[in-house]
Design a protein around this motif. Structure first.
Motif, PDB file in Angstrom:
ATOM      1  N   TRP A  32       0.825  -1.214   0.000  1.00 59.25           N
ATOM      2  CA  TRP A  32       0.000   0.000   0.000  1.00 59.25           C
ATOM      3  C   TRP A  32       0.858   1.262   0.000  1.00 59.25           C
ATOM      4  O   TRP A  32       0.497   2.284   0.561  1.00 59.25           O
ATOM      5  CB  TRP A  32      -1.031  -0.011   1.127  1.00 59.25           C
ATOM      6  CG  TRP A  32      -0.556  -0.089   2.551  1.00 59.25           C
ATOM      7  CD1 TRP A  32      -0.351   0.973   3.399  1.00 59.25           C
ATOM      8  CD2 TRP A  32      -0.301  -1.265   3.325  1.00 59.25           C
ATOM      9  NE1 TRP A  32       0.040   0.513   4.633  1.00 59.25           N
ATOM     10  CE2 TRP A  32       0.073  -0.859   4.627  1.00 59.25           C
ATOM     11  CE3 TRP A  32      -0.355  -2.649   3.044  1.00 59.25           C
ATOM     12  CZ2 TRP A  32       0.389  -1.767   5.632  1.00 59.25           C
ATOM     13  CZ3 TRP A  32      -0.024  -3.546   4.045  1.00 59.25           C
ATOM     14  CH2 TRP A  32       0.335  -3.113   5.313  1.00 59.25           C
ATOM     15  N   THR A  34       1.603   4.001  -1.985  1.00 59.91           N
ATOM     16  CA  THR A  34       1.137   4.682  -3.197  1.00 59.91           C
ATOM     17  C   THR A  34       1.340   6.200  -3.177  1.00 59.91           C
ATOM     18  O   THR A  34       1.065   6.861  -4.165  1.00 59.91           O
ATOM     19  CB  THR A  34      -0.363   4.384  -3.419  1.00 59.91           C
ATOM     20  OG1 THR A  34      -1.069   4.757  -2.220  1.00 59.91           O
ATOM     21  CG2 THR A  34      -0.612   2.914  -3.690  1.00 59.91           C
ATOM     22  N   ALA A  39       6.220   5.861  -2.964  1.00 64.58           N
ATOM     23  CA  ALA A  39       6.606   5.355  -4.289  1.00 64.58           C
ATOM     24  C   ALA A  39       8.109   5.519  -4.492  1.00 64.58           C
ATOM     25  O   ALA A  39       8.770   4.652  -5.085  1.00 64.58           O
ATOM     26  CB  ALA A  39       5.822   6.094  -5.373  1.00 64.58           C
ATOM     27  N   PRO A  60      -0.525  -2.580  -6.178  1.00 64.47           N
ATOM     28  CA  PRO A  60      -0.753  -1.568  -5.141  1.00 64.47           C
ATOM     29  C   PRO A  60      -2.211  -1.523  -4.706  1.00 64.47           C
ATOM     30  O   PRO A  60      -3.104  -1.591  -5.549  1.00 64.47           O
ATOM     31  CB  PRO A  60      -0.373  -0.260  -5.849  1.00 64.47           C
ATOM     32  CG  PRO A  60      -0.553  -0.533  -7.310  1.00 64.47           C
ATOM     33  CD  PRO A  60      -0.497  -2.018  -7.533  1.00 64.47           C
ATOM     34  N   ALA A  62      -4.131   1.055  -2.140  1.00 66.81           N
ATOM     35  CA  ALA A  62      -3.908   2.205  -1.250  1.00 66.81           C
ATOM     36  C   ALA A  62      -4.659   2.064   0.064  1.00 66.81           C
ATOM     37  O   ALA A  62      -5.684   1.391   0.142  1.00 66.81           O
ATOM     38  CB  ALA A  62      -4.338   3.482  -1.961  1.00 66.81           C
TER      39      ALA A  62
END
Ligand code: BGC
Length: 415
Positions: A32, A34, A39, A60, A62
């Motif tokens: 998760w 994101t 990132a 991914p 979130a």
């Protein structure tokens, strides 16, 4: 610590988990991470693996605390198509390990000497029945406040050290025309603040209420005071807080629209990504009243068992995330601190060094606790029960006294 295994019809799902979709040279990674800072940290990992010939399939999902990611994981396992590597937090690791779904990492752990460098507090979650079942990538802590330095200077006040100082600073920020508290109204974010407010009532109270789940502590006058404080904090957020993602709340502090954010040190990843410098543009302090104590969560990667399948890529990933050089490079960007005790502080900035020192001090003093909001205090059912009550109170559904009663009842029901 009360750790109950989750009530899942295990065997079918676990057998199904052995069928995975990534090719032998790839890892399919459920996570998760994101936001911008997350990132950037993930790229450190992807690049490291790619240098070792391990390909990356991204999955991914979130949502801080990983609630949505864990729902997605359950669906994939039930469908017989588990991802190969999964970002996981404390009690979830224990639950999946108890179901027999996780690969044994003992060989790589022995080869790389994990037993000697990973602190006991992390090994507690990373091992099941004495076997390594996950590779810890970091340690985050949740009892931080991130303050816009110019906004603090404009109050004419110093760094808040007590609850009363904090309320005074926030009141002045309001008078100065900014939102005192940048916050996103999502259950896990409300619960992240709740962790810190509970801890501000004392380390013993956190132990009794969040770790021991003692009904008397959960419904006590002290817990009523916790909810009173939560209501005060609720009065410091802006009208549009509902549903806002945490990194947008960080952005409000970064651009001076808000004075501060109460959030785990993944928020630091956002400040750094925006080019901000600690002590110059932003200030990091422990939530007033929690100095000397730490509520932590450790992101770990669990590998889903592949039966007789090729585990080369999974084991390469496990070795990579525990490499000391990687732990330094990744955690500097992520905002967390290394999961190993032998990584030098040199590459870390002011807040990173403080994070490492605070963690060591709390560990030595017996004031290091698993974060309830981030799955290191109690299993998911209890955590979600806490989320529900904290969020209902934050949104005005309960007064403080009712919230404390509801909390004790909900936690009892969830066990
Ligand atoms: C994770 C962090 C993550 C944060 C926000 C936490 O539960 O441990 O790694 O950055 O959620 O997404």
């Amino acid at each position: 610590m009360a750790l109950k295994t989750m009530k899942m019809t295990a065997s079918a799902a676990v057998l199904a988990a052995f069928a995975t979709s990534a090719s032998a040279a790839d890892v399919e990674v459920l996570h998760w991470w994101t936001s911008g800072g997350e990132a950037a940290a993930l790229n450190v990992l992807k690049d490291d693996l790619s240098g070792k010939g391990v390909g990356w399939e991204d999955m991914p999902v979130a949502g801080g605390g990983g609630e949505a990611a864990m729902t997605a994981l359950r669906a994939r396992v039930t469908a017989g198509n588990a991802p190969t590597a999964v970002q996981m937090l404390g009690c979830d690791i224990k639950d999946w390990a108890a179901e027999g779904a996780l690969a044994n990492l003992n060989d790589v752990a022995a080869k790389e000497g994990w037993d000697n460098v990973v602190p006991a507090a992390l090994q507690f979650f990373a091992k099941h029945d004495g076997n390594w079942v996950s590779a810890p990538v970091n340690v985050h802590s949740t009892n931080w406040v991130w303050i816009n330095k110019a906004a603090l200077d404009a109050t004419g006040m110093g760094v808040p050290e007590t609850w009363d100082d904090l309320v005074a600073v926030m009141g002045k920020m309001k008078e100065n025309g900014i939102t005192p508290l940048g916050h996103g109204g999502q259950a896990w974010q409300d619960a992240t603040i709740f962790d810190a407010v509970v801890l501000s009532m004392g380390a013993d109270f956190y132990q009794k209420s969040m770790i021991d789940l003692d009904p008397a502590a959960l419904s006590s006058d002290t817990m009523v005071e916790v909810f009173n404080r939560m209501a005060t904090l609720r009065s410091m957020v802006d009208d549009n807080f509902s549903g806002r993602d945490w990194n947008l709340a960080s952005a409000m502090v970064i651009n001076g629209e808000a004075g501060m954010q109460m959030m785990g040190d993944w928020a630091k990843g956002e400040f750094l990504k925006a080019g901000q410098v600690a002590e110059q543009d932003f200030i990091c302090i422990r939530f007033p009243g929690t100095q000397g104590s730490v509520t932590f969560n450790s992101d770990q990667f669990a590998m889903f068992g592949q039966g007789d399948g090729d585990t080369t890529a999974q084991m390469a990933m496990a070795a990579s995330v525990m490499d000391p050089g990687f732990q330094s490079a990744f955690n500097v960007v992520k905002g967390s601190v290394p999961a190993r005790t032998d990584v030098p502080q040199d590459a870390f900035g002011y807040c990173g060094k403080k994070g490492m020192d605070d963690l060591a001090e709390a560990n030595a003093n017996g004031t290091l606790f698993g974060s309830m909001a981030h799955g290191h205090a109690a299993p998911a059912a209890v955590k979600n029960a806490v989320y529900d009550v904290v969020t209902a109170h934050f949104n005005g559904e309960y007064d403080a006294a009712t919230a404390a009663e509801e909390l004790a009842a909900a936690v009892a029901d969830a066990q």
